[in-house]
Design an enzyme around this catalytic site. Structure first.
Site, PDB file in Angstrom:
ATOM      1  N   GLY A 150     -19.196 -24.971  23.885  1.00 59.89           N
ATOM      2  CA  GLY A 150     -20.434 -24.762  24.874  1.00 59.89           C
ATOM      3  C   GLY A 150     -20.734 -26.182  25.456  1.00 59.89           C
ATOM      4  CB  THR A 151     -20.802 -29.833  24.214  1.00 59.15           C
ATOM      5  OG1 THR A 151     -21.499 -29.622  23.163  1.00 59.15           O
ATOM      6  CG2 THR A 151     -20.904 -31.058  24.930  1.00 59.15           C
ATOM      7  CG  ASN A 162     -30.673 -25.079  20.515  1.00 59.60           C
ATOM      8  OD1 ASN A 162     -31.212 -24.987  21.611  1.00 59.60           O
ATOM      9  ND2 ASN A 162     -30.673 -26.044  19.513  1.00 59.60           N
ATOM     10  CD  GLN A 190     -27.773 -20.755  19.205  1.00 52.05           C
ATOM     11  OE1 GLN A 190     -28.114 -19.589  18.260  1.00 52.05           O
ATOM     12  NE2 GLN A 190     -27.313 -21.717  18.841  1.00 52.05           N
ATOM     13  CB  SER A 226     -19.840 -22.146  22.119  1.00 56.31           C
ATOM     14  OG  SER A 226     -19.075 -22.681  20.916  1.00 56.31           O
ATOM     15  CG  HIS A 286     -18.803 -23.030  16.842  1.00 56.46           C
ATOM     16  ND1 HIS A 286     -19.767 -23.587  16.249  1.00 56.46           N
ATOM     17  CD2 HIS A 286     -18.831 -23.807  18.091  1.00 56.46           C
ATOM     18  CE1 HIS A 286     -20.415 -24.548  16.667  1.00 56.46           C
ATOM     19  NE2 HIS A 286     -20.051 -24.645  17.850  1.00 56.46           N
ATOM     20  CB  THR A 341      -1.233 -27.395  26.912  1.00 59.58           C
ATOM     21  OG1 THR A 341      -0.396 -28.304  27.466  1.00 59.58           O
ATOM     22  CG2 THR A 341      -0.536 -26.378  26.029  1.00 59.58           C
ATOM     23  CB  CYS A 370     -27.542 -32.574  17.722  1.00 63.76           C
ATOM     24  SG  CYS A 370     -26.558 -30.930  18.223  1.00 63.76           S
TER      25      CYS A 370
HETATM   26  C1  LIG Z   1     -24.210 -24.925  19.715  1.00 65.70           C
HETATM   27  C2  LIG Z   1     -25.040 -24.944  21.201  1.00 65.70           C
HETATM   28  C3  LIG Z   1     -24.256 -25.754  22.222  1.00 65.70           C
HETATM   29  C4  LIG Z   1     -23.075 -26.674  21.865  1.00 65.70           C
HETATM   30  O1  LIG Z   1     -21.822 -25.894  21.782  1.00 65.70           O
HETATM   31  P1  LIG Z   1     -20.643 -26.464  20.986  1.00 65.70           P
HETATM   32  O2  LIG Z   1     -19.742 -25.282  21.206  1.00 65.70           O
HETATM   33  O3  LIG Z   1     -21.105 -26.763  19.653  1.00 65.70           O
HETATM   34  O4  LIG Z   1     -20.321 -27.501  21.897  1.00 65.70           O
HETATM   35  C5  LIG Z   1     -24.979 -26.031  23.416  1.00 65.70           C
HETATM   36  N1  LIG Z   1     -25.895 -24.979  23.574  1.00 65.70           N
HETATM   37  C6  LIG Z   1     -26.483 -24.256  22.948  1.00 65.70           C
HETATM   38  C7  LIG Z   1     -28.045 -23.553  22.954  1.00 65.70           C
HETATM   39  C8  LIG Z   1     -26.118 -24.125  21.363  1.00 65.70           C
HETATM   40  O5  LIG Z   1     -26.590 -23.630  20.612  1.00 65.70           O
END
Ligand SMILES: *Cc1c(COP(=O)(O)O)cnc(C)c1O
Length: 381
Positions: A69-70, A149, A177, A197, A199, A235, A323
């Site tokens: 996500g980042t 989030n 989210q 993202s 995870h 890659t 965070c």
């Molecule tokens: C967790 C999150 C991110 C960051 O995602 P990562 O995969 O952990 O880098 C960005 N935005 C929101 C709203 C999130 O909940």
């Protein structure tokens, strides 16, 4: 252990792990190779793009894999700012974005961008009227998250996209989210860029994607090889991509059932806490809310102390975003709702999954009651 921090990360689904394994052991070829081992990896990547594109109403060539996500948020904002600089330097976002958007905006401000941070109401919703008024001739991008989030509030994304479309402005949404939890149609909502993202929906960590509408002309983000249509070199993380694809399939297969179960548990937990523990307040919208999100402020409580005591009882919760845990600053999201800092410091976020049970909710309420009483008693001594 009772795990209530699914907004921070989720358990990787066994079927995602299983899907990944062969791509470590047997099918480990570089997707750029012309031999069969390479083309197997390439096929897996193409297949994953098709699966994801279908869930969004997009085309496979509009899906770009990233490290999460980042990275997707960074890519969307920085690349649009660079590519559309001749059209303007104004970006509209909201005060309650994730730091992966907010800190990029701060960076872009130092590069000469003008950023408007929209306020939100007491439930965390952006005001469509204020958004419309904020649009200027030099506005190039609106970046507003799909769902928050910390407090789980779901934004009026279709209306926001409609405004962007009418003014010929690009619309990016951080859907980290929301993707895999809520149905999303990028064309219907006029979304030009979307971050997700793995995870956050039971896929592996360190892999995500950015949807980029074909009409958006961005330059390379990572310079190097020709991967991802030359826009994001490196890659490909084939096992991660395959694991995320398996998690996508699972998420869409169980979405309806998962949502119903989480909403039932969520509202049960919220109801019991608000009725049985005095001095409590629900943060975020009560209905326009992610199915698994519970966020409550407790008067006369330090959220940090309560979290440590919950941990000693085997309950994993969080004080806001992961965070900011460890920092004593109250959450920027709760402050934006107009909450006084003392109350915002007493917030606890519990984010559920379909694996949680009502018995667990009962244990959580019982433990919370004891912990809150104890902290309040000590503070009044
Ligand atoms: C967790 C999150 C991110 C960051 O995602 P990562 O995969 O952990 O880098 C960005 N935005 C929101 C709203 C999130 O909940």
């Amino acid at each position: 252990m009772i795990y209530l921090d699914n907004a921070a990360t989720t358990r990787t689904a066994p079927e995602a792990v299983e899907a990944m394994l062969p791509y470590f052991t047997e099918s480990y070829g570089n997707a750029g190779g012309i031999y069969r081992l390479g083309t197997e990896s390439k096929k897996a990547i193409i297949q994953a793009k098709e699966t994801i594109a279908q869930t969004l109403g997009a085309q496979p060539n509009e899906i770009y894999f990233t490290a999460g996500g980042t990275e997707s948020d960074n890519w969307a904002l920085k690349a649009v700012y660079e590519a559309y600089a001749d059209r303007g330097k104004h970006i509209i976002t909201s005060a309650i974005e994730h730091h992966a958007v907010l800190n990029v905006c701060e960076y872009l401000e130092r590069q000469g961008a003008r950023i408007t941070y929209l306020d939100v109401d007491k439930d965390g919703l952006v005001d469509i009227g204020q958004l419309e008024k904020a649009v200027c001739p030099d506005t190039i991008l609106i970046s507003i998250m799909y769902a928050n989030n910390e407090i789980g509030t779901i934004q009026p994304v279709k209306e926001i996209g409609g405004i962007a479309d009418r003014h010929g402005i690009l619309f990016h949404t951080d859907a980290v989210q929301a993707y895999g939890q809520l149905p999303i149609d990028v064309k219907e909502c006029h979304i030009d860029l979307l971050s997700a993202s793995g995870h956050k929906f039971n896929g592996p960590k360190g892999v995500g994607f950015l949807y980029i509408d074909q009409k958006v002309k961005l330059r390379s983000y990572m310079h190097g090889g020709q991967q991802e249509r030359g826009r994001r070199a490196g890659t490909e993380n084939v096992p991660g991509i395959v694991g995320m694809e398996a998690a996508v399939k699972r998420a869409y297969r169980i979405m309806e059932e998962k949502t119903a179960k989480e909403i039932q548990l969520r509202d049960y937990l919220i109801g019991r806490i608000l009725h049985e523990i005095p001095g409590t307040r629900l943060n975020g919208h009560s209905v326009k809310r992610l199915p698994g999100n519970v966020n409550i402020s407790f008067e006369s409580i330090e959220g940090e102390s309560a979290l440590i005591m919950l941990d000693m009882k085997g309950i994993c919760a969080s004080g806001g975003s992961a965070c900011t845990t460890g920092a004593l600053d109250p959450s920027h999201v709760l402050l934006a709702l107009g909450q006084p800092p003392e109350l915002a410091r007493g917030a606890i976020r519990m984010t559920l999954s379909e694996e949680n049970t009502q018995e667990e909710m009962d244990i959580v309420v019982r433990e919370l009651k004891g912990i809150v009483e104890k902290i309040r008693r000590c503070r009044s001594l």
